[in-house]
Design a protein around this motif. Sequence first.
Motif, PDB file in Angstrom:
ATOM      1  N   ALA A 214       0.833  -1.207   0.000  1.00  0.00           N
ATOM      2  CA  ALA A 214       0.000   0.000   0.000  1.00  0.00           C
ATOM      3  C   ALA A 214       0.863   1.251   0.000  1.00  0.00           C
ATOM      4  CB  ALA A 214      -0.928  -0.003   1.215  1.00  0.00           C
ATOM      5  N   SER A 215       1.941   1.271   0.787  1.00  0.00           N
ATOM      6  CA  SER A 215       2.797   2.450   0.814  1.00  0.00           C
ATOM      7  C   SER A 215       3.558   2.599  -0.497  1.00  0.00           C
ATOM      8  CB  SER A 215       3.766   2.394   1.997  1.00  0.00           C
ATOM      9  OG  SER A 215       4.743   1.398   1.822  1.00  0.00           O
ATOM     10  N   ALA A 216       3.961   1.466  -1.115  1.00  0.00           N
ATOM     11  CA  ALA A 216       4.655   1.527  -2.401  1.00  0.00           C
ATOM     12  C   ALA A 216       3.736   2.079  -3.484  1.00  0.00           C
ATOM     13  CB  ALA A 216       5.166   0.141  -2.783  1.00  0.00           C
ATOM     14  N   ALA A 217       2.466   1.660  -3.456  1.00  0.00           N
ATOM     15  CA  ALA A 217       1.527   2.132  -4.477  1.00  0.00           C
ATOM     16  C   ALA A 217       1.273   3.630  -4.335  1.00  0.00           C
ATOM     17  CB  ALA A 217       0.208   1.355  -4.356  1.00  0.00           C
ATOM     18  N   LEU A 218       1.158   4.111  -3.114  1.00  0.00           N
ATOM     19  CA  LEU A 218       0.849   5.525  -2.911  1.00  0.00           C
ATOM     20  C   LEU A 218       2.055   6.420  -3.165  1.00  0.00           C
ATOM     21  CD1 LEU A 218      -1.431   5.324   0.267  1.00  0.00           C
ATOM     22  CD2 LEU A 218      -2.137   5.891  -2.052  1.00  0.00           C
ATOM     23  N   THR A 219       3.258   5.887  -3.010  1.00  0.00           N
ATOM     24  CA  THR A 219       4.464   6.701  -3.232  1.00  0.00           C
ATOM     25  C   THR A 219       5.131   6.396  -4.579  1.00  0.00           C
ATOM     26  OG1 THR A 219       5.806   5.047  -2.058  1.00  0.00           O
ATOM     27  CG2 THR A 219       4.949   6.903  -0.765  1.00  0.00           C
TER      28      THR A 219
ATOM     29  N   GLU B 144     -11.472  -3.093  17.685  1.00  0.00           N
ATOM     30  CA  GLU B 144     -11.203  -1.736  18.142  1.00  0.00           C
ATOM     31  C   GLU B 144     -10.589  -0.890  17.037  1.00  0.00           C
ATOM     32  OE1 GLU B 144      -7.785  -4.254  19.985  1.00  0.00           O
ATOM     33  OE2 GLU B 144      -9.871  -4.505  19.375  1.00  0.00           O
ATOM     34  N   LEU B 145      -9.871  -1.527  16.117  1.00  0.00           N
ATOM     35  CA  LEU B 145      -9.327  -0.796  14.965  1.00  0.00           C
ATOM     36  C   LEU B 145     -10.438  -0.241  14.100  1.00  0.00           C
ATOM     37  CD1 LEU B 145      -6.296  -2.811  13.515  1.00  0.00           C
ATOM     38  CD2 LEU B 145      -6.254  -0.611  14.686  1.00  0.00           C
ATOM     39  N   VAL B 146     -11.467  -1.043  13.881  1.00  0.00           N
ATOM     40  CA  VAL B 146     -12.596  -0.608  13.052  1.00  0.00           C
ATOM     41  C   VAL B 146     -13.307   0.559  13.721  1.00  0.00           C
ATOM     42  CG1 VAL B 146     -14.737  -1.339  11.942  1.00  0.00           C
ATOM     43  CG2 VAL B 146     -12.831  -2.960  12.164  1.00  0.00           C
TER      44      VAL B 146
ATOM     45  N   VAL C 228       9.759   0.533   7.875  1.00  0.00           N
ATOM     46  CA  VAL C 228       9.492   1.428   8.996  1.00  0.00           C
ATOM     47  C   VAL C 228       8.043   1.891   8.963  1.00  0.00           C
ATOM     48  CG1 VAL C 228      10.005   3.707   9.963  1.00  0.00           C
ATOM     49  CG2 VAL C 228      11.874   2.191   9.276  1.00  0.00           C
ATOM     50  N   ILE C 229       7.572   2.304   7.814  1.00  0.00           N
ATOM     51  CA  ILE C 229       6.206   2.812   7.692  1.00  0.00           C
ATOM     52  C   ILE C 229       5.200   1.717   8.047  1.00  0.00           C
ATOM     53  CG2 ILE C 229       4.482   3.584   6.019  1.00  0.00           C
ATOM     54  CD1 ILE C 229       6.803   5.108   4.623  1.00  0.00           C
ATOM     55  N   ALA C 230       5.407   0.500   7.534  1.00  0.00           N
ATOM     56  CA  ALA C 230       4.470  -0.590   7.807  1.00  0.00           C
ATOM     57  C   ALA C 230       4.426  -0.921   9.297  1.00  0.00           C
ATOM     58  CB  ALA C 230       4.855  -1.821   7.000  1.00  0.00           C
ATOM     59  N   ASP C 231       5.603  -1.032   9.905  1.00  0.00           N
ATOM     60  CA  ASP C 231       5.637  -1.354  11.333  1.00  0.00           C
ATOM     61  C   ASP C 231       5.032  -0.225  12.166  1.00  0.00           C
ATOM     62  OD1 ASP C 231       7.081  -2.941  13.711  1.00  0.00           O
ATOM     63  OD2 ASP C 231       7.332  -0.782  14.015  1.00  0.00           O
ATOM     64  N   HIS C 232       5.438   1.003  11.899  1.00  0.00           N
ATOM     65  CA  HIS C 232       4.976   2.131  12.714  1.00  0.00           C
ATOM     66  C   HIS C 232       3.503   2.440  12.487  1.00  0.00           C
ATOM     67  CE1 HIS C 232       9.042   2.240  13.718  1.00  0.00           C
ATOM     68  NE2 HIS C 232       9.364   3.496  13.483  1.00  0.00           N
ATOM     69  N   LEU C 233       2.985   2.102  11.305  1.00  0.00           N
ATOM     70  CA  LEU C 233       1.548   2.241  11.076  1.00  0.00           C
ATOM     71  C   LEU C 233       0.785   1.343  12.036  1.00  0.00           C
ATOM     72  CD1 LEU C 233      -0.896   3.196   9.326  1.00  0.00           C
ATOM     73  CD2 LEU C 233      -0.475   1.180   7.893  1.00  0.00           C
TER      74      LEU C 233
ATOM     75  N   VAL D 287      -4.305   3.708   6.591  1.00  0.00           N
ATOM     76  CA  VAL D 287      -5.119   3.113   7.656  1.00  0.00           C
ATOM     77  C   VAL D 287      -6.132   2.103   7.101  1.00  0.00           C
ATOM     78  CG1 VAL D 287      -6.764   3.593   9.518  1.00  0.00           C
ATOM     79  CG2 VAL D 287      -4.759   5.056   9.194  1.00  0.00           C
ATOM     80  N   PRO D 288      -6.814   2.365   5.965  1.00  0.00           N
ATOM     81  CA  PRO D 288      -7.736   1.347   5.449  1.00  0.00           C
ATOM     82  C   PRO D 288      -7.054   0.008   5.196  1.00  0.00           C
ATOM     83  CG  PRO D 288      -8.156   3.451   4.389  1.00  0.00           C
ATOM     84  CD  PRO D 288      -6.907   3.626   5.197  1.00  0.00           C
ATOM     85  N   ALA D 289      -5.818   0.022   4.739  1.00  0.00           N
ATOM     86  CA  ALA D 289      -5.096  -1.233   4.519  1.00  0.00           C
ATOM     87  C   ALA D 289      -4.850  -1.945   5.839  1.00  0.00           C
ATOM     88  CB  ALA D 289      -3.776  -0.962   3.798  1.00  0.00           C
ATOM     89  N   LEU D 290      -4.509  -1.199   6.889  1.00  0.00           N
ATOM     90  CA  LEU D 290      -4.303  -1.788   8.209  1.00  0.00           C
ATOM     91  C   LEU D 290      -5.595  -2.412   8.724  1.00  0.00           C
ATOM     92  CD1 LEU D 290      -2.638  -2.200  10.828  1.00  0.00           C
ATOM     93  CD2 LEU D 290      -3.401   0.080  11.531  1.00  0.00           C
ATOM     94  N   VAL D 291      -6.701  -1.691   8.609  1.00  0.00           N
ATOM     95  CA  VAL D 291      -7.983  -2.202   9.091  1.00  0.00           C
ATOM     96  C   VAL D 291      -8.398  -3.435   8.301  1.00  0.00           C
ATOM     97  CG1 VAL D 291     -10.434  -1.654   9.356  1.00  0.00           C
ATOM     98  CG2 VAL D 291      -8.701   0.050   9.951  1.00  0.00           C
ATOM     99  N   ALA D 292      -8.142  -3.429   6.994  1.00  0.00           N
ATOM    100  CA  ALA D 292      -8.486  -4.592   6.166  1.00  0.00           C
ATOM    101  C   ALA D 292      -7.718  -5.830   6.601  1.00  0.00           C
ATOM    102  CB  ALA D 292      -8.204  -4.286   4.696  1.00  0.00           C
TER     103      ALA D 292
END
Length: 889
Positions: free
Chosen positions: A259-264, A343-345, A278-283, A330-335
């Motif tokens: 998801a981060s690769a697609a957006l950047t 609680e994420l939802v 880093v982004i995936a873990d910290h998200l 965030v939508p990718a994380l929730v998915a």
Amino acid sequence: MNSFTSTNDIRRGFLDYFGRNGHRIVPSAPLVPQNDPTLMFVNAGMVPFKNVFTGLESRPYSTATSSQKCVRAGGKHNDLDNVGYTARHHTFFEMLGNFSFGDYFKDQAITHAWTLLTKEWGIPADRLTATVYHTDDEAFDLWRKIAGLPEERIIRIATKDNFWAMGENGPCGPCSEIFYDHGDHIYGGPPGSPEEDGNRFVEIWNLVFMQYEQEANEIVAELPKKSIDTGMGLERVAAVLQGVHDNYDTDTFKALIGASAALTHSDPAGDMSASHRVIADHLRSSGFLVADGVLPANEGRGYVLRRIMRRAMRHAHLLGAKEPLMHRLVPALVAEMGAAFPELVRAQPLIEATLQQEETRFRQTLDRGLKLLDEATAGLGQGGTLAGETAFRLYDTYGFPYDLTEDALRAQGLSVDRAGFDAAMAEQKRAARAAWKGSGAKASDDIWFDIAEQHGSTEFTGYANDVGEGEVLALVKDGARVDAAHTGDTVAIVVNQTPFYGESGGQVGDAGTISSDAGLRAQVTETSKQVGRIWVHHAQVEAGEIKVGDPVRLAIDLTRRAQIRANHSATHLLHEALRQRLGSHVAQKGSLVAPDRLRFDFSQPVAVSPADIAEVEAQVNAQVRGNGPVVTRLMTPDEAIAEGAMALFGEKYGDEVRVVSMGEDADGTYSLELCGGTHVGALGEIGLFKVVGEGAVSSGVRRVEALTGEAARAWLSHRDDTLREAAAALRSTPDEVPGRIAALLDERRRLERELAEAKKALALGGGQGGAPAGPEQVGGVAFVGQVLDGFDAKGLRGAVDEAKQRIGSGVATIVAVNEGRASIAVGVTADLVASRNAVDLLRTAVAVLGGQGGGGRPDMAQGGGPDGGKAAEAIDAIRAALATEPQPV
């Protein structure tokens, strides 16, 4: 072995296996510890069960299993710096575990582990190696018997790595770790070998055998109930079952990195792969922390969250993201994880808003900070060191945490002078102390500054919690720090974290109790905030002892806090209602929010009319009936004010404020204010709002006093009882009371007029106390002097005027005596004012009555004095003055 099992399937399969085998499946506890004040975050699967293992808590089950959310990013358990650069470091991870509280022990724990790994999940037995503590022959023999492992794959470890302890005192015992061999194509050797630091053999599961009791790090006895605590990293076992060596190559991380690769528009596996990791873990850690009630801040848990967020945002910047990125992930994380963690939802909107707001703010300073960093490192060669003072300036001015600066320089092969950074930080603290001492603060408060400097700020947890646990950092008794306090002592208690609100912003501090398992019970009578960042609990120790370092439980008085919350939220509604009714000139000038009442001072040049009060009450109660939510957000002061939030003029705000919005009207949000206090969750909790007082405080400042909820109902009930009593006394109904009173007042005024006329007629027709009705001759002029008890002083001039008309030419004096005080009027007819002055005659009489002055015209003067008993003597004084006056021409 199935290499296509998803992480969600693995989690579910683990819990299902132990559920089928008699274990209670327990949901993950929140990341903020509920039972260990020494921990910043839950960092292991056993933390929620700690009190069960020690016997302080009982559960309705003796075996359990869970997939516990964990964060290691602050304090001594801190993996933050390594995240993104290794295969298995994370700030957020899940710990799969099975637990026995005095039920089964080593044999069953090893049987469960071996069965799940090799039979349920199909992991080849020849890929598994076990370790045991070097003296634990029992575990060694069980691995041979149950698993059939050859002796060379049961490795004895003599270090503390294979001996677990809860602390210096308490349960402890040997461990048995299970390692997976990823293959000889990867460098490394089995545990205990010279090559053990390689990545070939990876620990996937740790079985802790709680067997002994220790005191001061020395084993003193065997536990009466031996227990089991196990922990298996979900991310590590997912890598094994999915046939990869790197945790970041598992399905959940691949989805987030994708998801981060697609957006950047960047390669997830290229030179910037560490940034994607880093982004995936910290998200994940940011999302779960916000969902569990942690928000970015400059202290405590909120500061750790901010560091995590900003580190990820820095890497988003490195990837070329021109706009805030994290909230879009965030939508990718929730998915990926929302099904297992609802609680994420529920918190998804809050997570997205928090990340977007934080990244927007951070980007405003990032470019300036990076420019400064580039300038400072321009002359440094490979292996160079950035000056600590520069790193501190980045931290102090631009909000760069130290580790972010360190991370930014890592790729350039540069380091930071940590000693110089610490020295600059110490100098800032020294300057802050000097400035504080020069601010006029009381010298006695110096002790709180010392505590703040030593331990840092108290973390307030009371926005979300009414109870909590804390570690005692300091005790102050009779103005001095002490190590302990005992039954009967009055003591000030400082803990590292507290749900108690410290008095500030007009809201009174919380009351409640502080207790411990050792028998402590202290009654907190009030909570104050010292030097702006230390919460101090002022308490009476009712039982037991409290010592520095003790873990304690803190519980606020729930009823009192609920009343305070209601009154504080009602104050916000009152403020807005006054502005809408009276005008935008209304601004807060002070307030008191207490459990029993609220008081609000505001700029207003004239009294607030009853009609205005009625409209204000109606507006506030309409919002209460609407039961809208009360929402709190964190913003910079400028952002908050730009959005329309009201702030106190002249108030100094930090770089971050809480913005509280509540209610709705035709224009949108009804009330929006900067506020650090506690509030109701929904406006209906206020119940009822009633203004009970309005008055002046000073020139241009009015005060409204009001009640809410039960206090307002009780006030109205008392008023209703009073009205019914009045109706009964008047022999009427409550509805008829106003008309009946009006009629009585009319009747009284009529009777008063008739009485005044009668007294006047009496005065003119004949004096009281035997005085003659007609004039006497004194000094050649006609004189009338009379004393009238109970005569209304307001009628004196009229009575004297009529006496003057009656005598035609002369002097008339009447003294009215009421409740011991005398009022006197003297009149002189027009033909005599050239030789007889009413003011001079009056002052002669007033002096006898104990008064001073008096005044009027030569033909009419009036005054008085406190000594009504000398009324006759005052008239005699006027007679004497007339007798000595010259004869009229």
